[in-house]
Write a protein that holds these residues in place. Structure first.
Motif, PDB file in Angstrom:
ATOM      1  N   HIS A   1       0.882  -1.167   0.000  1.00 44.51           N
ATOM      2  CA  HIS A   1       0.000   0.000   0.000  1.00 44.51           C
ATOM      3  C   HIS A   1       0.919   1.216   0.000  1.00 44.51           C
ATOM      4  O   HIS A   1       2.048   1.140   0.514  1.00 44.51           O
ATOM      5  CB  HIS A   1      -0.898  -0.016   1.245  1.00 44.51           C
ATOM      6  N   PRO A   2       0.482   2.354  -0.532  1.00 42.26           N
ATOM      7  CA  PRO A   2       1.341   3.541  -0.557  1.00 42.26           C
ATOM      8  C   PRO A   2       1.880   3.983   0.813  1.00 42.26           C
ATOM      9  O   PRO A   2       2.956   4.581   0.872  1.00 42.26           O
ATOM     10  CB  PRO A   2       0.442   4.623  -1.163  1.00 42.26           C
ATOM     11  N   VAL A   3       1.202   3.669   1.918  1.00 46.11           N
ATOM     12  CA  VAL A   3       1.693   4.108   3.230  1.00 46.11           C
ATOM     13  C   VAL A   3       3.039   3.481   3.591  1.00 46.11           C
ATOM     14  O   VAL A   3       3.755   4.003   4.432  1.00 46.11           O
ATOM     15  CB  VAL A   3       0.683   3.856   4.377  1.00 46.11           C
ATOM     16  N   PHE A   4       3.383   2.373   2.937  1.00 46.02           N
ATOM     17  CA  PHE A   4       4.652   1.713   3.230  1.00 46.02           C
ATOM     18  C   PHE A   4       5.779   2.225   2.325  1.00 46.02           C
ATOM     19  O   PHE A   4       6.895   1.710   2.381  1.00 46.02           O
ATOM     20  CB  PHE A   4       4.515   0.193   3.109  1.00 46.02           C
ATOM     21  N   SER A   5       5.520   3.241   1.516  1.00 41.56           N
ATOM     22  CA  SER A   5       6.505   3.723   0.547  1.00 41.56           C
ATOM     23  C   SER A   5       7.705   4.401   1.189  1.00 41.56           C
ATOM     24  O   SER A   5       8.738   4.554   0.557  1.00 41.56           O
ATOM     25  CB  SER A   5       5.851   4.654  -0.474  1.00 41.56           C
ATOM     26  N   GLN A   6       7.590   4.826   2.458  1.00 36.59           N
ATOM     27  CA  GLN A   6       8.737   5.409   3.149  1.00 36.59           C
ATOM     28  C   GLN A   6       9.758   4.329   3.481  1.00 36.59           C
ATOM     29  O   GLN A   6      10.888   4.616   3.806  1.00 36.59           O
ATOM     30  CB  GLN A   6       8.303   6.130   4.427  1.00 36.59           C
ATOM     31  N   GLY A   7       9.313   3.104   3.418  1.00 34.71           N
ATOM     32  CA  GLY A   7      10.129   1.901   3.461  1.00 34.71           C
ATOM     33  C   GLY A   7      11.012   1.715   4.658  1.00 34.71           C
ATOM     34  O   GLY A   7      10.866   2.365   5.656  1.00 34.71           O
ATOM     35  N   PRO A   8      11.890   0.790   4.464  1.00 31.20           N
ATOM     36  CA  PRO A   8      12.038   0.050   3.219  1.00 31.20           C
ATOM     37  C   PRO A   8      10.930  -0.984   3.071  1.00 31.20           C
ATOM     38  O   PRO A   8      10.807  -1.871   3.892  1.00 31.20           O
ATOM     39  CB  PRO A   8      13.401  -0.616   3.343  1.00 31.20           C
ATOM     40  N   ALA A   9      10.120  -0.830   2.048  1.00 30.39           N
ATOM     41  CA  ALA A   9       8.984  -1.722   1.836  1.00 30.39           C
ATOM     42  C   ALA A   9       9.442  -3.102   1.352  1.00 30.39           C
ATOM     43  O   ALA A   9      10.289  -3.184   0.470  1.00 30.39           O
ATOM     44  CB  ALA A   9       8.030  -1.117   0.812  1.00 30.39           C
ATOM     45  N   VAL A  10       8.882  -4.149   1.939  1.00 30.69           N
ATOM     46  CA  VAL A  10       9.201  -5.500   1.499  1.00 30.69           C
ATOM     47  C   VAL A  10       8.526  -5.830   0.171  1.00 30.69           C
ATOM     48  O   VAL A  10       8.958  -6.715  -0.543  1.00 30.69           O
ATOM     49  CB  VAL A  10       8.816  -6.578   2.547  1.00 30.69           C
TER      50      VAL A  10
END
Length: 155
Positions: free
Chosen positions: A143-152
């Motif tokens: 989902h875009p909220v995880f874009s600050q990452g590091p996204a799995v």
């Protein structure tokens, strides 16, 4: 009987995830060891939205949910006061990795449901669906909220 109908409907209505499907604010994608699926979600990012959550709702569409997002990873706890339907609570860290599942939270129960440390988001879906779809600790969410990452599983 209604449980069997819910399971059958879930098998028929599960929305498979296309590898090219773009991330959207109103969809969360989940990748498990056995499948990829998505849920249409409402985003609860403000303190007011998070405090109301899914309270007072008499139903929730099968492939729907609410994604609670916090400003930073933290220790969180939820309760079911004024919640009328059983829910699965899926606790997620800032990378989009599922860290814990609380299955079938009981309507109206005021007992705190702890998510543990480092919780960045919580997805609430209809009770029993996490088990049905094989969503467990280690499953991945996109989902875009995880874009600050590091996204799995980046967008």
């Amino acid at each position: 009987m209604w449980r069997a109908i819910l399971v059958l409907a879930g098998l028929l209505l599960a929305m498979p995830v296309s590898a090219t499907e773009a991330c959207r604010e109103d969809i969360v994608h989940i990748r498990t060891e056995i499948s990829e699926l998505s849920f249409e979600i409402e985003l609860a990012a403000s303190p007011q939205d998070r405090s109301r959550g899914l309270m007072f709702r008499e139903s929730l569409p099968l492939q729907a949910g609410m994604l609670f997002v916090f400003e930073r990873p933290q220790r969180v706890a939820f309760w079911m006061k004024n919640t009328l339907i059983p829910l699965d609570m899926i606790f997620v860290d800032s990378s989009g990795t599922v860290t814990r599942i609380h299955a079938n939270a009981v309507p109206h129960d005021e007992t705190p449901i702890a998510g543990g440390d480092g919780v960045f988001a919580v997805l609430e879906i209809n009770g029993g669906l996490a088990d049905h779809y094989g969503i467990m600790a280690g499953s991945e969410m996109r989902h875009p909220v995880f874009s600050q990452g590091p996204a799995v599983w980046p967008c």
